[in-house]
Design a protein around this motif. Structure first.
Motif, PDB file in Angstrom:
ATOM      1  N   THR A  90       0.836  -1.224   0.000  1.00 22.67           N
ATOM      2  CA  THR A  90       0.000   0.000   0.000  1.00 22.67           C
ATOM      3  C   THR A  90       0.860   1.259   0.000  1.00 22.67           C
ATOM      4  N   ALA A  91       2.165   1.087   0.133  1.00 16.00           N
ATOM      5  CA  ALA A  91       2.997   2.293   0.292  1.00 16.00           C
ATOM      6  C   ALA A  91       3.230   2.965  -1.049  1.00 16.00           C
ATOM      7  N   ALA A  92       3.411   4.270  -1.003  1.00 10.85           N
ATOM      8  CA  ALA A  92       3.693   5.019  -2.235  1.00 10.85           C
ATOM      9  C   ALA A  92       4.999   4.499  -2.840  1.00 10.85           C
ATOM     10  N   ALA A  93       5.874   4.053  -1.975  1.00 13.01           N
ATOM     11  CA  ALA A  93       7.184   3.591  -2.464  1.00 13.01           C
ATOM     12  C   ALA A  93       7.011   2.511  -3.521  1.00 13.01           C
ATOM     13  N   TRP A  94       6.139   1.557  -3.244  1.00 12.38           N
ATOM     14  CA  TRP A  94       5.937   0.441  -4.181  1.00 12.38           C
ATOM     15  C   TRP A  94       5.444   0.992  -5.517  1.00 12.38           C
ATOM     16  N   HIS A  95       4.540   1.946  -5.444  1.00 12.69           N
ATOM     17  CA  HIS A  95       3.974   2.539  -6.668  1.00 12.69           C
ATOM     18  C   HIS A  95       5.080   3.261  -7.439  1.00 12.69           C
ATOM     19  N   ASP A  96       5.874   4.073  -6.722  1.00 14.65           N
ATOM     20  CA  ASP A  96       6.946   4.831  -7.399  1.00 14.65           C
ATOM     21  C   ASP A  96       7.937   3.874  -8.064  1.00 14.65           C
ATOM     22  N   MET A  97       8.276   2.802  -7.317  1.00 17.10           N
ATOM     23  CA  MET A  97       9.279   1.869  -7.864  1.00 17.10           C
ATOM     24  C   MET A  97       8.782   1.218  -9.144  1.00 17.10           C
TER      25      MET A  97
ATOM     26  N   SER B   3       7.076  -9.086  -2.532  1.00 17.47           N
ATOM     27  CA  SER B   3       6.975  -9.931  -1.345  1.00 17.47           C
ATOM     28  C   SER B   3       6.506  -9.000  -0.230  1.00 17.47           C
ATOM     29  N   PRO B   4       5.207  -8.946  -0.033  1.00 14.64           N
ATOM     30  CA  PRO B   4       4.642  -7.873   0.805  1.00 14.64           C
ATOM     31  C   PRO B   4       5.000  -8.004   2.278  1.00 14.64           C
ATOM     32  N   THR B   5       5.102  -6.866   2.968  1.00 11.11           N
ATOM     33  CA  THR B   5       5.415  -6.867   4.399  1.00 11.11           C
ATOM     34  C   THR B   5       5.006  -5.519   4.981  1.00 11.11           C
ATOM     35  N   LEU B   6       4.854  -5.526   6.297  1.00 12.90           N
ATOM     36  CA  LEU B   6       4.711  -4.244   6.987  1.00 12.90           C
ATOM     37  C   LEU B   6       6.071  -3.572   6.969  1.00 12.90           C
ATOM     38  N   VAL B   7       6.072  -2.268   6.927  1.00 18.92           N
ATOM     39  CA  VAL B   7       7.381  -1.599   6.930  1.00 18.92           C
ATOM     40  C   VAL B   7       7.484  -0.672   8.140  1.00 18.92           C
TER      41      VAL B   7
ATOM     42  N   GLY C  68       6.409  -0.550  12.665  1.00 22.87           N
ATOM     43  CA  GLY C  68       5.708  -1.139  13.800  1.00 22.87           C
ATOM     44  C   GLY C  68       6.360  -2.411  14.298  1.00 22.87           C
ATOM     45  N   ALA C  69       5.862  -2.934  15.404  1.00 21.82           N
ATOM     46  CA  ALA C  69       6.515  -4.028  16.125  1.00 21.82           C
ATOM     47  C   ALA C  69       6.552  -5.294  15.298  1.00 21.82           C
ATOM     48  N   GLU C  70       5.473  -5.600  14.521  1.00 17.19           N
ATOM     49  CA  GLU C  70       5.483  -6.893  13.783  1.00 17.19           C
ATOM     50  C   GLU C  70       6.347  -6.802  12.518  1.00 17.19           C
ATOM     51  N   ALA C  71       6.715  -5.586  12.149  1.00 18.86           N
ATOM     52  CA  ALA C  71       7.394  -5.438  10.845  1.00 18.86           C
ATOM     53  C   ALA C  71       8.630  -6.331  10.721  1.00 18.86           C
ATOM     54  N   PRO C  72       9.529  -6.322  11.711  1.00 20.27           N
ATOM     55  CA  PRO C  72      10.771  -7.098  11.510  1.00 20.27           C
ATOM     56  C   PRO C  72      10.522  -8.546  11.118  1.00 20.27           C
ATOM     57  N   THR C  73       9.652  -9.246  11.878  1.00 18.77           N
ATOM     58  CA  THR C  73       9.453 -10.668  11.532  1.00 18.77           C
ATOM     59  C   THR C  73       8.888 -10.796  10.123  1.00 18.77           C
ATOM     60  N   GLN C  74       7.999  -9.871   9.740  1.00 18.20           N
ATOM     61  CA  GLN C  74       7.409  -9.960   8.390  1.00 18.20           C
ATOM     62  C   GLN C  74       8.474  -9.706   7.321  1.00 18.20           C
ATOM     63  N   ILE C  75       9.350  -8.747   7.630  1.00 22.80           N
ATOM     64  CA  ILE C  75      10.386  -8.441   6.622  1.00 22.80           C
ATOM     65  C   ILE C  75      11.274  -9.665   6.431  1.00 22.80           C
TER      66      ILE C  75
ATOM     67  N   LEU D 244      15.060  -5.750  -3.922  1.00 26.80           N
ATOM     68  CA  LEU D 244      15.019  -4.375  -3.416  1.00 26.80           C
ATOM     69  C   LEU D 244      14.256  -4.401  -2.094  1.00 26.80           C
ATOM     70  N   VAL D 245      14.862  -3.783  -1.080  1.00 27.53           N
ATOM     71  CA  VAL D 245      14.188  -3.654   0.225  1.00 27.53           C
ATOM     72  C   VAL D 245      13.970  -2.159   0.421  1.00 27.53           C
ATOM     73  N   ALA D 246      12.677  -1.780   0.524  1.00 28.37           N
ATOM     74  CA  ALA D 246      12.454  -0.331   0.483  1.00 28.37           C
ATOM     75  C   ALA D 246      11.236   0.086   1.283  1.00 28.37           C
ATOM     76  N   ARG D 247      11.271   1.379   1.678  1.00 25.29           N
ATOM     77  CA  ARG D 247      10.067   2.018   2.220  1.00 25.29           C
ATOM     78  C   ARG D 247      10.283   3.511   2.109  1.00 25.29           C
ATOM     79  N   GLY D 248       9.158   4.246   2.203  1.00 27.86           N
ATOM     80  CA  GLY D 248       9.261   5.704   2.034  1.00 27.86           C
ATOM     81  C   GLY D 248       9.847   6.344   3.282  1.00 27.86           C
ATOM     82  N   GLY D 249       9.883   7.661   3.277  1.00 29.87           N
ATOM     83  CA  GLY D 249      10.493   8.410   4.389  1.00 29.87           C
ATOM     84  C   GLY D 249       9.697   8.238   5.674  1.00 29.87           C
ATOM     85  N   GLY D 250      10.301   8.611   6.792  1.00 29.79           N
ATOM     86  CA  GLY D 250       9.592   8.515   8.067  1.00 29.79           C
ATOM     87  C   GLY D 250      10.522   8.895   9.191  1.00 29.79           C
ATOM     88  N   SER D 251       9.934   8.891  10.408  1.00 29.05           N
ATOM     89  CA  SER D 251      10.785   9.276  11.554  1.00 29.05           C
ATOM     90  C   SER D 251      11.669   8.091  11.917  1.00 29.05           C
TER      91      SER D 251
END
Lengths: 68, 396
Positions: free
Chosen positions: B146-153, B169-173, B175-182, B199-206
Protein backbone atom coordinates in the motif's frame (compact mmCIF):
# COMPACT_ATOMS: atom_id res chain seq x y z
CA UNK A 1 19.17 -20.33 -38.17
CA UNK A 2 17.02 -17.75 -36.54
CA UNK A 3 17.79 -18.69 -32.95
CA UNK A 4 17.97 -14.95 -32.24
CA UNK A 5 14.27 -14.63 -31.47
CA UNK A 6 14.65 -16.81 -28.39
CA UNK A 7 17.69 -15.01 -27.01
CA UNK A 8 17.38 -13.02 -23.78
CA UNK A 9 18.32 -9.38 -23.92
CA UNK A 10 21.55 -10.02 -22.04
CA UNK A 11 22.80 -12.85 -24.21
CA UNK A 12 21.82 -11.09 -27.43
CA UNK A 13 23.59 -7.96 -26.27
CA UNK A 14 26.71 -9.87 -25.22
CA UNK A 15 26.89 -11.63 -28.59
CA UNK A 16 26.48 -8.28 -30.28
CA UNK A 17 29.45 -6.86 -28.38
CA UNK A 18 31.54 -9.91 -29.25
CA UNK A 19 30.68 -9.49 -32.96
CA UNK A 20 31.71 -5.85 -32.82
CA UNK A 21 35.04 -6.79 -31.27
CA UNK A 22 35.62 -9.37 -34.00
CA UNK A 23 34.74 -6.90 -36.74
CA UNK A 24 36.94 -4.28 -35.14
CA UNK A 25 39.89 -6.63 -35.24
CA UNK A 26 39.54 -6.39 -39.03
CA UNK A 27 41.30 -9.70 -39.47
CA UNK A 28 38.26 -11.39 -40.96
CA UNK A 29 37.87 -12.28 -44.61
CA UNK A 30 35.34 -10.00 -46.22
CA UNK A 31 32.71 -12.66 -46.61
CA UNK A 32 32.75 -13.43 -42.87
CA UNK A 33 32.60 -9.74 -42.09
CA UNK A 34 29.45 -9.45 -44.15
CA UNK A 35 27.92 -12.44 -42.36
CA UNK A 36 28.83 -10.98 -38.98
CA UNK A 37 27.43 -7.65 -40.04
CA UNK A 38 24.08 -9.18 -40.96
CA UNK A 39 23.85 -11.17 -37.77
CA UNK A 40 24.80 -8.08 -35.81
CA UNK A 41 22.01 -6.11 -37.40
CA UNK A 42 19.48 -8.80 -36.59
CA UNK A 43 20.73 -9.02 -33.01
CA UNK A 44 20.47 -5.27 -32.67
CA UNK A 45 16.89 -5.18 -33.90
CA UNK A 46 15.99 -8.13 -31.65
CA UNK A 47 17.32 -6.16 -28.68
CA UNK A 48 15.44 -3.09 -29.84
CA UNK A 49 12.14 -4.95 -30.11
CA UNK A 50 12.66 -6.48 -26.69
CA UNK A 51 13.17 -3.03 -25.23
CA UNK A 52 10.35 -1.34 -27.04
CA UNK A 53 7.69 -3.97 -26.72
CA UNK A 54 8.48 -5.23 -23.23
CA UNK A 55 5.69 -5.18 -20.63
CA UNK A 56 6.53 -5.08 -16.93
CA UNK A 57 5.10 -8.28 -15.41
CA UNK A 58 4.22 -8.17 -11.75
CA UNK A 59 3.67 -11.15 -9.49
CA UNK A 60 3.17 -11.62 -5.78
CA UNK A 61 4.74 -14.09 -3.43
CA UNK A 62 3.14 -14.41 -0.03
CA UNK A 63 2.82 -17.14 2.53
CA UNK A 64 0.60 -19.01 0.11
CA UNK A 65 3.42 -19.00 -2.43
CA UNK A 66 4.02 -17.44 -5.81
CA UNK A 67 1.01 -16.30 -7.86
CA UNK A 68 0.09 -13.62 -10.35
CA UNK B 1 32.36 43.90 -10.99
CA UNK B 2 28.94 43.43 -9.50
CA UNK B 3 28.71 44.05 -5.76
CA UNK B 4 25.93 43.31 -3.29
CA UNK B 5 24.85 45.26 -0.28
CA UNK B 6 24.93 43.32 2.98
CA UNK B 7 21.14 43.44 2.95
CA UNK B 8 20.86 42.00 -0.53
CA UNK B 9 23.41 39.28 0.23
CA UNK B 10 21.71 38.34 3.50
CA UNK B 11 18.29 38.27 1.85
CA UNK B 12 19.72 35.95 -0.82
CA UNK B 13 21.04 33.61 1.87
CA UNK B 14 17.76 33.90 3.79
CA UNK B 15 15.78 32.81 0.70
CA UNK B 16 18.16 29.93 0.17
CA UNK B 17 17.57 28.63 3.70
CA UNK B 18 13.80 28.97 3.43
CA UNK B 19 13.74 27.23 0.06
CA UNK B 20 15.29 24.05 1.51
CA UNK B 21 12.49 21.59 2.34
CA UNK B 22 14.62 19.70 4.80
CA UNK B 23 15.53 22.77 6.85
CA UNK B 24 11.90 23.80 6.96
CA UNK B 25 10.89 20.68 8.89
CA UNK B 26 13.71 19.19 10.89
CA UNK B 27 14.49 17.43 14.13
CA UNK B 28 17.79 18.43 15.75
CA UNK B 29 19.40 16.86 18.76
CA UNK B 30 21.83 18.50 21.16
CA UNK B 31 22.64 19.55 24.68
CA UNK B 32 20.94 22.68 26.01
CA UNK B 33 23.08 25.61 27.07
CA UNK B 34 22.60 29.34 27.98
CA UNK B 35 18.83 28.94 28.21
CA UNK B 36 16.93 32.22 28.79
CA UNK B 37 13.15 32.13 29.41
CA UNK B 38 12.29 35.79 28.79
CA UNK B 39 9.39 37.51 30.54
CA UNK B 40 7.84 37.81 27.09
CA UNK B 41 7.44 34.06 27.25
CA UNK B 42 9.93 33.55 24.43
CA UNK B 43 12.79 31.10 25.07
CA UNK B 44 16.33 31.67 23.80
CA UNK B 45 18.89 28.83 24.05
CA UNK B 46 21.67 27.02 22.27
CA UNK B 47 21.95 23.32 21.49
CA UNK B 48 25.36 21.81 21.00
CA UNK B 49 27.25 18.60 20.58
CA UNK B 50 30.96 17.79 20.43
CA UNK B 51 31.40 19.49 17.07
CA UNK B 52 29.07 22.42 16.77
CA UNK B 53 26.37 24.55 18.33
CA UNK B 54 23.24 26.26 17.07
CA UNK B 55 21.20 29.15 18.45
CA UNK B 56 17.51 28.42 18.97
CA UNK B 57 14.50 30.57 19.66
CA UNK B 58 11.06 29.31 20.76
CA UNK B 59 8.28 31.81 20.68
CA UNK B 60 5.74 32.10 23.45
CA UNK B 61 2.96 30.12 21.72
CA UNK B 62 5.15 27.03 21.20
CA UNK B 63 7.03 27.38 24.48
CA UNK B 64 3.77 27.11 26.44
CA UNK B 65 3.04 23.66 24.97
CA UNK B 66 6.38 22.14 25.92
CA UNK B 67 5.59 19.27 28.31
CA UNK B 68 9.13 18.41 29.32
CA UNK B 69 11.17 20.32 31.85
CA UNK B 70 14.03 21.85 29.88
CA UNK B 71 17.18 22.73 31.80
CA UNK B 72 20.71 23.57 30.71
CA UNK B 73 22.77 20.40 30.15
CA UNK B 74 19.75 18.30 29.15
CA UNK B 75 20.02 16.31 25.90
CA UNK B 76 16.93 17.38 23.97
CA UNK B 77 15.31 16.87 20.59
CA UNK B 78 14.08 20.09 18.95
CA UNK B 79 11.74 20.25 16.00
CA UNK B 80 11.37 23.38 13.90
CA UNK B 81 12.80 25.26 10.92
CA UNK B 82 16.22 26.73 10.38
CA UNK B 83 16.30 30.20 8.98
CA UNK B 84 18.35 33.41 8.98
CA UNK B 85 18.02 36.22 11.49
CA UNK B 86 18.99 39.04 9.08
CA UNK B 87 19.65 41.69 11.73
CA UNK B 88 22.45 39.68 13.33
CA UNK B 89 23.45 37.83 10.15
CA UNK B 90 23.05 34.52 11.96
CA UNK B 91 21.10 31.37 11.20
CA UNK B 92 19.07 29.86 13.99
CA UNK B 93 16.53 27.17 14.67
CA UNK B 94 12.99 28.44 15.17
CA UNK B 95 11.75 25.71 17.50
CA UNK B 96 8.10 24.60 17.71
CA UNK B 97 8.50 21.35 19.66
CA UNK B 98 10.87 19.99 22.25
CA UNK B 99 11.23 16.48 23.58
CA UNK B 100 13.73 15.12 25.98
CA UNK B 101 16.26 13.09 24.05
CA UNK B 102 16.17 10.43 26.67
CA UNK B 103 13.59 8.37 24.68
CA UNK B 104 15.09 8.78 21.22
CA UNK B 105 18.56 8.94 22.70
CA UNK B 106 18.14 5.30 23.73
CA UNK B 107 17.19 4.32 20.17
CA UNK B 108 20.29 6.06 18.91
CA UNK B 109 22.40 4.31 21.46
CA UNK B 110 20.88 0.96 20.50
CA UNK B 111 21.45 1.75 16.83
CA UNK B 112 25.11 2.58 17.39
CA UNK B 113 25.62 -0.49 19.58
CA UNK B 114 24.11 -2.90 17.04
CA UNK B 115 25.96 -1.20 14.22
CA UNK B 116 29.26 -1.59 16.06
CA UNK B 117 28.56 -5.23 16.87
CA UNK B 118 27.60 -6.21 13.31
CA UNK B 119 30.51 -4.22 11.98
CA UNK B 120 32.87 -6.11 14.26
CA UNK B 121 31.42 -9.36 12.91
CA UNK B 122 32.37 -8.20 9.43
CA UNK B 123 28.80 -8.01 8.12
CA UNK B 124 29.54 -4.60 6.60
CA UNK B 125 32.75 -5.80 4.97
CA UNK B 126 32.83 -4.51 1.36
CA UNK B 127 34.36 -7.81 0.24
CA UNK B 128 31.05 -9.49 1.13
CA UNK B 129 29.09 -7.22 -1.20
CA UNK B 130 27.62 -9.19 -4.09
CA UNK B 131 27.72 -7.58 -7.57
CA UNK B 132 24.46 -6.16 -8.95
CA UNK B 133 23.48 -7.92 -12.20
CA UNK B 134 23.75 -5.63 -15.23
CA UNK B 135 20.55 -6.93 -16.86
CA UNK B 136 18.31 -8.35 -14.12
CA UNK B 137 15.43 -10.53 -15.31
CA UNK B 138 13.44 -10.99 -12.11
CA UNK B 139 13.53 -8.50 -9.24
CA UNK B 140 12.02 -9.25 -5.84
CA UNK B 141 10.69 -6.28 -3.91
CA UNK B 142 10.26 -6.31 -0.15
CA UNK B 143 7.96 -3.46 0.75
CA UNK B 144 4.42 -2.65 1.72
CA UNK B 145 1.93 -3.07 -1.15
CA UNK B 146 0.00 0.00 0.00
CA UNK B 147 3.00 2.29 0.29
CA UNK B 148 3.69 5.02 -2.24
CA UNK B 149 7.18 3.59 -2.46
CA UNK B 150 5.94 0.44 -4.18
CA UNK B 151 3.97 2.54 -6.67
CA UNK B 152 6.95 4.83 -7.40
CA UNK B 153 9.28 1.87 -7.86
CA UNK B 154 6.96 0.23 -10.37
CA UNK B 155 6.84 3.44 -12.40
CA UNK B 156 10.60 3.81 -12.38
CA UNK B 157 11.10 0.18 -13.43
CA UNK B 158 8.39 0.35 -16.10
CA UNK B 159 10.07 3.42 -17.59
CA UNK B 160 13.65 2.23 -17.34
CA UNK B 161 13.67 -1.50 -18.04
CA UNK B 162 10.25 -3.12 -18.58
CA UNK B 163 11.85 -6.39 -19.65
CA UNK B 164 11.56 -7.32 -16.02
CA UNK B 165 9.39 -9.54 -13.97
CA UNK B 166 8.69 -7.95 -10.62
CA UNK B 167 7.81 -10.09 -7.64
CA UNK B 168 6.35 -8.28 -4.67
CA UNK B 169 6.98 -9.93 -1.34
CA UNK B 170 4.64 -7.87 0.81
CA UNK B 171 5.41 -6.87 4.40
CA UNK B 172 4.71 -4.24 6.99
CA UNK B 173 7.38 -1.60 6.93
CA UNK B 174 6.62 -0.07 10.31
CA UNK B 175 5.71 -1.14 13.80
CA UNK B 176 6.51 -4.03 16.13
CA UNK B 177 5.48 -6.89 13.78
CA UNK B 178 7.39 -5.44 10.85
CA UNK B 179 10.77 -7.10 11.51
CA UNK B 180 9.45 -10.67 11.53
CA UNK B 181 7.41 -9.96 8.39
CA UNK B 182 10.39 -8.44 6.62
CA UNK B 183 12.50 -11.47 7.48
CA UNK B 184 9.79 -13.78 6.16
CA UNK B 185 9.42 -11.67 3.01
CA UNK B 186 13.15 -11.96 2.39
CA UNK B 187 13.11 -15.73 2.90
CA UNK B 188 10.19 -16.19 0.54
CA UNK B 189 12.09 -14.48 -2.24
CA UNK B 190 15.24 -16.45 -1.52
CA UNK B 191 13.32 -19.71 -1.40
CA UNK B 192 10.48 -19.66 -3.83
CA UNK B 193 11.60 -17.68 -6.78
CA UNK B 194 14.34 -17.43 -9.37
CA UNK B 195 15.02 -13.85 -8.41
CA UNK B 196 18.37 -12.34 -9.46
CA UNK B 197 18.06 -9.09 -7.48
CA UNK B 198 16.12 -7.85 -4.46
CA UNK B 199 15.02 -4.37 -3.42
CA UNK B 200 14.19 -3.65 0.22
CA UNK B 201 12.45 -0.33 0.48
CA UNK B 202 10.07 2.02 2.22
CA UNK B 203 9.26 5.70 2.03
CA UNK B 204 10.49 8.41 4.39
CA UNK B 205 9.59 8.52 8.07
CA UNK B 206 10.79 9.28 11.55
CA UNK B 207 13.45 7.31 13.35
CA UNK B 208 10.71 5.17 14.96
CA UNK B 209 9.01 4.61 11.60
CA UNK B 210 12.21 3.24 10.08
CA UNK B 211 13.22 1.40 13.23
CA UNK B 212 12.25 -2.07 11.93
CA UNK B 213 15.09 -1.75 9.40
CA UNK B 214 17.51 -1.45 12.31
CA UNK B 215 16.35 -4.81 13.65
CA UNK B 216 19.14 -7.36 14.08
CA UNK B 217 17.16 -10.29 12.64
CA UNK B 218 16.32 -8.21 9.55
CA UNK B 219 19.95 -7.20 9.20
CA UNK B 220 21.10 -10.84 9.46
CA UNK B 221 18.44 -11.97 6.96
CA UNK B 222 19.68 -9.40 4.44
CA UNK B 223 23.27 -10.43 5.10
CA UNK B 224 22.40 -14.11 4.63
CA UNK B 225 20.54 -13.57 1.37
CA UNK B 226 22.17 -15.37 -1.56
CA UNK B 227 20.50 -12.79 -3.82
CA UNK B 228 22.09 -9.31 -4.06
CA UNK B 229 20.10 -6.69 -2.08
CA UNK B 230 19.68 -2.99 -2.80
CA UNK B 231 18.10 -0.99 0.04
CA UNK B 232 16.05 2.17 -0.45
CA UNK B 233 14.83 3.04 3.01
CA UNK B 234 13.62 6.53 3.95
CA UNK B 235 15.21 9.70 2.62
CA UNK B 236 18.77 10.58 1.64
CA UNK B 237 19.84 11.38 5.18
CA UNK B 238 18.27 8.30 6.76
CA UNK B 239 20.73 5.48 7.36
CA UNK B 240 19.50 2.18 8.74
CA UNK B 241 21.42 -0.93 9.67
CA UNK B 242 20.18 -2.77 6.56
CA UNK B 243 21.83 -0.05 4.44
CA UNK B 244 25.20 -1.07 5.86
CA UNK B 245 24.57 -4.79 5.39
CA UNK B 246 23.04 -4.56 1.90
CA UNK B 247 25.09 -5.05 -1.26
CA UNK B 248 24.15 -1.54 -2.37
CA UNK B 249 22.44 1.33 -0.56
CA UNK B 250 20.17 3.73 -2.42
CA UNK B 251 19.00 6.98 -0.79
CA UNK B 252 15.30 6.39 -1.66
CA UNK B 253 13.01 3.62 -3.02
CA UNK B 254 12.93 5.18 -6.52
CA UNK B 255 16.69 5.57 -6.46
CA UNK B 256 16.93 1.86 -5.56
CA UNK B 257 14.83 1.03 -8.63
CA UNK B 258 17.11 3.19 -10.76
CA UNK B 259 20.31 1.65 -9.39
CA UNK B 260 18.83 -1.80 -10.03
CA UNK B 261 18.32 -1.39 -13.76
CA UNK B 262 19.88 -0.06 -16.93
CA UNK B 263 17.95 2.72 -18.59
CA UNK B 264 16.03 1.80 -21.74
CA UNK B 265 16.82 5.15 -23.40
CA UNK B 266 20.56 4.60 -22.89
CA UNK B 267 20.27 1.04 -24.18
CA UNK B 268 18.41 2.19 -27.30
CA UNK B 269 21.05 4.85 -27.94
CA UNK B 270 23.68 2.22 -27.39
CA UNK B 271 22.06 -0.02 -29.98
CA UNK B 272 22.05 2.81 -32.52
CA UNK B 273 25.69 3.53 -31.79
CA UNK B 274 26.51 -0.14 -32.26
CA UNK B 275 24.51 -0.28 -35.49
CA UNK B 276 26.25 2.78 -36.91
CA UNK B 277 29.54 1.41 -35.76
CA UNK B 278 28.69 -1.80 -37.58
CA UNK B 279 27.94 -0.24 -40.94
CA UNK B 280 30.97 2.03 -40.63
CA UNK B 281 33.16 -0.98 -39.93
CA UNK B 282 31.74 -2.93 -42.83
CA UNK B 283 32.14 -0.04 -45.26
CA UNK B 284 35.70 0.38 -43.98
CA UNK B 285 36.36 -3.30 -44.48
CA UNK B 286 34.98 -3.13 -48.03
CA UNK B 287 36.80 0.12 -48.72
CA UNK B 288 40.07 -1.34 -47.47
CA UNK B 289 39.66 -4.30 -49.78
CA UNK B 290 38.75 -2.13 -52.78
CA UNK B 291 41.90 -0.14 -52.16
CA UNK B 292 43.90 -3.36 -51.97
CA UNK B 293 42.30 -4.45 -55.23
CA UNK B 294 43.23 -1.14 -56.85
CA UNK B 295 46.81 -1.46 -55.67
CA UNK B 296 46.90 -5.03 -56.87
CA UNK B 297 45.61 -3.99 -60.28
CA UNK B 298 48.23 -1.29 -60.64
CA UNK B 299 50.93 -3.69 -59.68
CA UNK B 300 49.67 -6.05 -62.35
CA UNK B 301 50.18 -3.43 -65.02
CA UNK B 302 53.81 -4.16 -64.85
CA UNK B 303 53.60 -7.87 -65.01
CA UNK B 304 50.58 -8.29 -67.24
CA UNK B 305 50.29 -11.47 -69.27
CA UNK B 306 50.37 -9.41 -72.52
CA UNK B 307 53.94 -8.54 -71.82
CA UNK B 308 54.80 -12.06 -70.98
CA UNK B 309 53.06 -13.23 -74.14
CA UNK B 310 54.92 -10.71 -76.24
CA UNK B 311 58.16 -11.76 -74.67
CA UNK B 312 57.33 -15.37 -75.42
CA UNK B 313 56.49 -14.58 -79.02
CA UNK B 314 59.67 -12.70 -79.48
CA UNK B 315 61.59 -15.57 -78.07
CA UNK B 316 59.71 -17.92 -80.33
CA UNK B 317 60.46 -16.00 -83.50
CA UNK B 318 64.00 -15.65 -82.34
CA UNK B 319 64.32 -19.38 -81.90
CA UNK B 320 62.65 -20.06 -85.18
CA UNK B 321 65.02 -17.75 -86.98
CA UNK B 322 68.01 -19.28 -85.34
CA UNK B 323 66.67 -22.68 -86.12
CA UNK B 324 66.31 -21.85 -89.77
CA UNK B 325 69.76 -20.39 -89.93
CA UNK B 326 71.20 -23.43 -88.26
CA UNK B 327 69.33 -25.67 -90.66
CA UNK B 328 70.57 -23.67 -93.61
CA UNK B 329 74.07 -23.78 -92.35
CA UNK B 330 73.78 -27.44 -91.76
CA UNK B 331 72.45 -27.97 -95.25
CA UNK B 332 75.25 -25.95 -96.71
CA UNK B 333 77.74 -27.98 -94.80
CA UNK B 334 76.20 -31.18 -95.96
CA UNK B 335 75.94 -30.10 -99.56
CA UNK B 336 79.50 -28.89 -99.43
CA UNK B 337 80.58 -32.18 -98.08
CA UNK B 338 78.45 -33.90 -100.62
CA UNK B 339 80.00 -32.06 -103.49
CA UNK B 340 83.45 -32.79 -102.14
CA UNK B 341 82.52 -36.41 -101.95
CA UNK B 342 81.07 -36.24 -105.38
CA UNK B 343 84.14 -34.45 -106.59
CA UNK B 344 86.28 -37.11 -105.06
CA UNK B 345 83.97 -39.75 -106.39
CA UNK B 346 84.03 -38.24 -109.85
CA UNK B 347 87.73 -37.99 -109.91
CA UNK B 348 87.94 -41.59 -108.79
CA UNK B 349 85.22 -42.75 -111.17
CA UNK B 350 86.25 -44.85 -114.18
CA UNK B 351 84.46 -42.54 -116.58
CA UNK B 352 86.70 -39.77 -115.47
CA UNK B 353 89.75 -41.92 -115.87
CA UNK B 354 88.55 -43.17 -119.28
CA UNK B 355 87.93 -39.60 -120.31
CA UNK B 356 91.57 -38.99 -119.60
CA UNK B 357 92.41 -41.57 -122.43
CA UNK B 358 92.61 -44.76 -120.31
CA UNK B 359 90.67 -47.86 -121.46
CA UNK B 360 89.08 -50.66 -119.42
CA UNK B 361 89.76 -54.20 -120.74
CA UNK B 362 87.44 -57.02 -119.67
CA UNK B 363 86.78 -60.61 -120.97
CA UNK B 364 83.45 -61.66 -122.35
CA UNK B 365 82.40 -62.63 -118.83
CA UNK B 366 83.01 -59.02 -117.73
CA UNK B 367 86.03 -59.75 -115.64
CA UNK B 368 88.61 -56.98 -115.77
CA UNK B 369 91.91 -58.03 -117.31
CA UNK B 370 94.71 -56.67 -115.16
CA UNK B 371 97.55 -58.98 -116.44
CA UNK B 372 98.52 -60.72 -119.69
CA UNK B 373 98.48 -64.01 -117.97
CA UNK B 374 94.70 -63.77 -117.56
CA UNK B 375 94.10 -64.15 -121.29
CA UNK B 376 94.98 -66.65 -124.05
CA UNK B 377 95.62 -66.24 -127.64
CA UNK B 378 92.82 -65.40 -129.92
CA UNK B 379 90.56 -64.71 -126.91
CA UNK B 380 87.96 -62.03 -127.68
CA UNK B 381 88.11 -59.11 -125.23
CA UNK B 382 86.06 -56.01 -124.70
CA UNK B 383 87.72 -52.56 -124.48
CA UNK B 384 85.67 -49.78 -122.69
CA UNK B 385 86.66 -46.35 -123.95
CA UNK B 386 85.45 -42.92 -122.53
CA UNK B 387 82.30 -42.83 -124.51
CA UNK B 388 82.11 -46.24 -126.39
CA UNK B 389 83.42 -49.84 -126.62
CA UNK B 390 85.32 -51.95 -129.08
CA UNK B 391 86.00 -55.72 -129.23
CA UNK B 392 89.54 -57.07 -129.91
CA UNK B 393 91.30 -60.39 -130.23
CA UNK B 394 94.54 -61.34 -128.46
CA UNK B 395 97.37 -61.83 -130.83
CA UNK B 396 100.04 -63.22 -128.55
Amino acid sequence: MDDIASLSYESAYQELEALVAQLESGALPLEDSVKLYERGQRLASHCQTLLEEAELKIKLVDEAGLNN
Amino acid sequence: MQTYSVGELTRYIHVMFDADAKLADIWARGEVSNLTKARSGHWYFTIKDAEAQMRCVMFRGAARSVRVDVRAGDEILVHGRVSVYDARGEYQLYADHIESAGGLGDLHRQFEALKARLDAEGLFDPARKKPIPAFPRRIGVVTSPTAAAWHDMQNVLRRRFPLLELILSPTLVQGAEAPTQIVRALHRLNRETEVDLMLVARGGGSLEDLWCFNDEAVARAVAASRIPVITGVGHEIDFTIVDFVADLRAPTPSAAAELATPNREDLLLDLDRLRNGFSAMLTDAIQARTNDLGRMRNALQFVTPQKAVQQAERALTDNRRRLRQAAIRRLEQLSERLSNRRGALDSASPAHILARGYALVSDEAGNIVRAAGQVSKDQRLNVQLARDEISVRVED
